[in-house]
Design a protein around this motif. Structure first.
Motif, mmCIF file in Angstrom:
data_model
loop_
_atom_site.group_PDB
_atom_site.id
_atom_site.type_symbol
_atom_site.label_atom_id
_atom_site.label_comp_id
_atom_site.label_asym_id
_atom_site.label_seq_id
_atom_site.Cartn_x
_atom_site.Cartn_y
_atom_site.Cartn_z
ATOM 1 N N PRO A 159 0.770 -1.317 -0.071
ATOM 2 C CA PRO A 159 0.000 0.017 -0.076
ATOM 3 C C PRO A 159 0.795 1.383 0.061
ATOM 4 C CG PRO A 159 -0.892 -1.456 1.595
ATOM 5 C CD PRO A 159 0.427 -2.130 1.113
ATOM 6 N N PRO A 160 0.501 2.098 -0.907
ATOM 7 C CA PRO A 160 1.376 3.539 -1.130
ATOM 8 C C PRO A 160 1.126 4.561 -0.268
ATOM 9 C CG PRO A 160 -0.394 3.370 -2.614
ATOM 10 C CD PRO A 160 -0.406 2.213 -2.116
ATOM 11 N N VAL A 161 0.002 4.438 0.581
ATOM 12 C CA VAL A 161 -0.295 5.447 1.536
ATOM 13 C C VAL A 161 -0.532 5.112 2.721
ATOM 14 C CG1 VAL A 161 -2.058 7.338 2.056
ATOM 15 C CG2 VAL A 161 -1.576 6.768 -0.588
ATOM 16 N N ARG A 162 -0.122 5.717 3.927
ATOM 17 C CA ARG A 162 -0.020 5.295 5.196
ATOM 18 C C ARG A 162 -0.587 6.497 6.177
ATOM 19 N NH1 ARG A 162 1.271 0.620 6.987
ATOM 20 N NH2 ARG A 162 1.206 0.478 9.362
ATOM 21 N N LEU A 163 -1.476 6.264 7.113
ATOM 22 C CA LEU A 163 -2.024 7.192 7.741
ATOM 23 C C LEU A 163 -1.377 6.914 9.175
ATOM 24 C CD1 LEU A 163 -4.057 9.429 8.919
ATOM 25 C CD2 LEU A 163 -5.735 7.639 9.198
ATOM 26 N N HIS A 164 -0.985 8.087 10.096
ATOM 27 C CA HIS A 164 -0.143 7.862 11.427
ATOM 28 C C HIS A 164 -0.969 8.841 12.294
ATOM 29 C CE1 HIS A 164 3.189 5.781 9.755
ATOM 30 N NE2 HIS A 164 2.981 6.638 8.775
ATOM 31 N N LEU A 165 -1.587 8.441 13.581
ATOM 32 C CA LEU A 165 -2.008 9.168 14.207
ATOM 33 C C LEU A 165 -1.205 8.966 15.937
ATOM 34 C CD1 LEU A 165 -5.850 8.007 14.152
ATOM 35 C CD2 LEU A 165 -4.656 10.083 12.929
ATOM 36 N N THR A 166 -0.869 10.188 16.267
ATOM 37 C CA THR A 166 0.076 10.266 17.446
ATOM 38 C C THR A 166 -0.754 11.181 18.432
ATOM 39 O OG1 THR A 166 1.880 9.972 16.182
ATOM 40 C CG2 THR A 166 2.287 10.692 18.082
ATOM 41 N N ALA A 167 -0.952 10.935 19.553
ATOM 42 C CA ALA A 167 -1.461 11.806 20.704
ATOM 43 C C ALA A 167 -0.359 11.984 21.823
ATOM 44 C CB ALA A 167 -2.632 10.839 21.307
ATOM 45 N N CYS A 168 0.186 13.429 21.958
ATOM 46 C CA CYS A 168 0.902 13.803 22.778
ATOM 47 C C CYS A 168 0.235 14.807 23.738
ATOM 48 C CB CYS A 168 2.130 14.495 22.398
ATOM 49 S SG CYS A 168 3.305 13.387 21.388
ATOM 50 N N GLU A 169 0.345 14.561 25.100
ATOM 51 C CA GLU A 169 -0.455 15.562 26.095
ATOM 52 C C GLU A 169 -1.619 16.089 25.553
ATOM 53 O OE1 GLU A 169 3.036 18.376 26.493
ATOM 54 O OE2 GLU A 169 4.018 16.951 28.057
ATOM 55 N N ARG A 170 -1.652 17.298 25.203
ATOM 56 C CA ARG A 170 -2.909 17.926 24.754
ATOM 57 C C ARG A 170 -2.966 18.151 23.102
ATOM 58 N NH1 ARG A 170 -1.764 20.765 29.479
ATOM 59 N NH2 ARG A 170 -0.819 22.158 28.003
ATOM 60 N N ARG A 171 -1.914 17.269 22.556
ATOM 61 C CA ARG A 171 -2.042 17.650 20.927
ATOM 62 C C ARG A 171 -2.193 16.092 20.259
ATOM 63 N NH1 ARG A 171 3.644 20.594 19.850
ATOM 64 N NH2 ARG A 171 4.407 18.920 20.677
ATOM 65 N N LEU A 172 -2.651 16.295 19.035
ATOM 66 C CA LEU A 172 -2.922 15.134 18.224
ATOM 67 C C LEU A 172 -2.496 15.471 16.824
ATOM 68 C CD1 LEU A 172 -4.256 12.217 17.901
ATOM 69 C CD2 LEU A 172 -6.209 13.456 16.652
ATOM 70 N N VAL A 173 -1.702 14.706 16.245
ATOM 71 C CA VAL A 173 -1.137 14.749 14.953
ATOM 72 C C VAL A 173 -1.641 13.570 14.029
ATOM 73 C CG1 VAL A 173 1.010 14.852 13.583
ATOM 74 C CG2 VAL A 173 0.990 15.968 15.785
ATOM 75 N N CYS A 174 -2.251 14.094 13.136
ATOM 76 C CA CYS A 174 -2.485 13.334 12.084
ATOM 77 C C CYS A 174 -1.444 13.235 10.642
ATOM 78 C CB CYS A 174 -3.732 13.609 11.281
ATOM 79 S SG CYS A 174 -5.184 13.655 12.422
ATOM 80 N N ALA A 175 -0.890 12.250 10.443
ATOM 81 C CA ALA A 175 0.080 12.386 9.125
ATOM 82 C C ALA A 175 -0.339 11.433 8.223
ATOM 83 C CB ALA A 175 1.468 12.292 9.967
ATOM 84 N N VAL A 176 -0.170 11.706 7.025
ATOM 85 C CA VAL A 176 -0.325 11.026 5.789
ATOM 86 C C VAL A 176 1.009 10.854 5.060
ATOM 87 C CG1 VAL A 176 -1.735 10.453 3.616
ATOM 88 C CG2 VAL A 176 -2.838 11.273 5.614
ATOM 89 N N ARG A 177 1.354 9.661 4.712
ATOM 90 C CA ARG A 177 2.636 9.448 4.267
ATOM 91 C C ARG A 177 2.362 8.893 2.593
ATOM 92 N NH1 ARG A 177 6.092 4.683 6.311
ATOM 93 N NH2 ARG A 177 5.085 3.676 4.375
ATOM 94 N N ASP A 178 3.213 9.470 1.625
ATOM 95 C CA ASP A 178 2.696 9.129 0.303
ATOM 96 C C ASP A 178 4.084 8.979 -0.461
ATOM 97 O OD1 ASP A 178 3.069 11.430 -1.192
ATOM 98 O OD2 ASP A 178 1.503 12.369 -0.178
ATOM 99 N N PRO A 179 4.062 8.443 -1.667
ATOM 100 C CA PRO A 179 5.216 8.236 -2.479
ATOM 101 C C PRO A 179 5.821 9.401 -3.246
ATOM 102 C CG PRO A 179 3.522 7.114 -3.456
ATOM 103 C CD PRO A 179 2.954 7.497 -2.293
ATOM 104 N N SER A 180 5.163 10.491 -3.337
ATOM 105 C CA SER A 180 5.332 11.674 -4.000
ATOM 106 C C SER A 180 6.371 12.338 -3.373
ATOM 107 C CB SER A 180 4.203 12.438 -4.295
ATOM 108 O OG SER A 180 4.402 13.525 -5.230
ATOM 109 N N THR A 181 7.355 13.169 -4.212
ATOM 110 C CA THR A 181 7.858 14.168 -3.913
ATOM 111 C C THR A 181 7.423 15.728 -4.043
ATOM 112 O OG1 THR A 181 9.544 14.185 -5.844
ATOM 113 C CG2 THR A 181 10.325 12.652 -3.636
ATOM 114 N N GLY A 182 6.384 15.625 -4.605
ATOM 115 C CA GLY A 182 5.838 16.835 -4.890
ATOM 116 C C GLY A 182 5.408 17.593 -4.007
ATOM 117 N N THR A 183 5.491 18.870 -3.886
ATOM 118 C CA THR A 183 4.949 20.228 -2.857
ATOM 119 C C THR A 183 3.540 20.063 -2.800
ATOM 120 O OG1 THR A 183 7.156 21.113 -3.213
ATOM 121 C CG2 THR A 183 5.168 22.292 -2.261
ATOM 122 N N PRO A 184 2.981 19.788 -1.758
ATOM 123 C CA PRO A 184 1.495 20.095 -1.434
ATOM 124 C C PRO A 184 1.210 21.528 -1.928
ATOM 125 C CG PRO A 184 2.394 19.114 0.363
ATOM 126 C CD PRO A 184 3.422 19.335 -0.351
ATOM 127 N N ALA A 185 0.388 22.008 -2.699
ATOM 128 C CA ALA A 185 -0.149 23.211 -2.966
ATOM 129 C C ALA A 185 -1.249 23.647 -2.812
ATOM 130 C CB ALA A 185 0.419 23.663 -4.620
#
Length: 159
Positions: free
Chosen positions: A88-114
């Motif tokens: 699978p080329p896309v991966r979703l990561h969820l991380t909880a720290c103290e009072r913060r939650l980070v959602c991160a999506v990994r993909d195979p592109s090196t292109g800049t999100p615009a």
């Protein structure tokens, strides 16, 4: 709310917000196939994970942002040739720290999100990063290092 509009329009090449490993309370990830049904799977994974962590106060905002990040990865970041189903080329990561939650999506592109300019949001598509900026407290992206190709686009929520 997210960063101001002028910041959103500039390409964001930032690392993930500082997360002290000693303060990471929970972390989970899931692989997503190169199919649009993956958006529904990502939302279900997010709902289950946040419920398990008893941290679903901002679920609607988080689920919307997860949907947009995954949709963008599927629409703009995948190579033209369909990847193998066992890789699978896309991966979703969820991380909880103290009072913060980070959602991160990994993909195979090196292109800049615009992001599209704010006045161009009447279009049927192209509002994803505008919504990410509107519903998260911060967002950014960074290229992957080491043996992994691609990038990670992340959104931070104060919870």
């Amino acid at each position: 709310m997210g960063t101001n509009g002028s910041t959103m329009l500039a390409p964001l090449r930032q690392g993930l917000p500082p997360l002290d490993p000693a303060h990471v309370r929970y972390a989970a990830s899931c692989a997503l196939p190169a199919r649009y049904e993956a958006v529904r799977s990502a939302r279900a994974f997010t709902r289950r994970t946040l419920a398990e962590w008893e941290n679903d106060k901002r679920f609607d905002d988080i689920a919307l942002v997860v949907s947009e990040l995954v949709t963008n990865a599927l629409r703009h970041a995948l190579p033209a040739d369909t990847p193998r189903p066992d890789d699978p080329p896309v991966r979703l990561h969820l991380t909880a720290c103290e009072r913060r939650l980070v959602c991160a999506v990994r993909d195979p592109s090196t292109g800049t999100p615009a992001a599209r300019p704010p006045g161009d949001c009447d279009a049927e598509s192209g509002r994803g990063l505008f919504l990410v900026d509107s519903f998260s407290d911060a967002w950014g992206w960074h290229p992957l290092a080491g043996q992994l190709d691609g990038k990670v686009v992340w959104a931070l929520f104060e919870v």
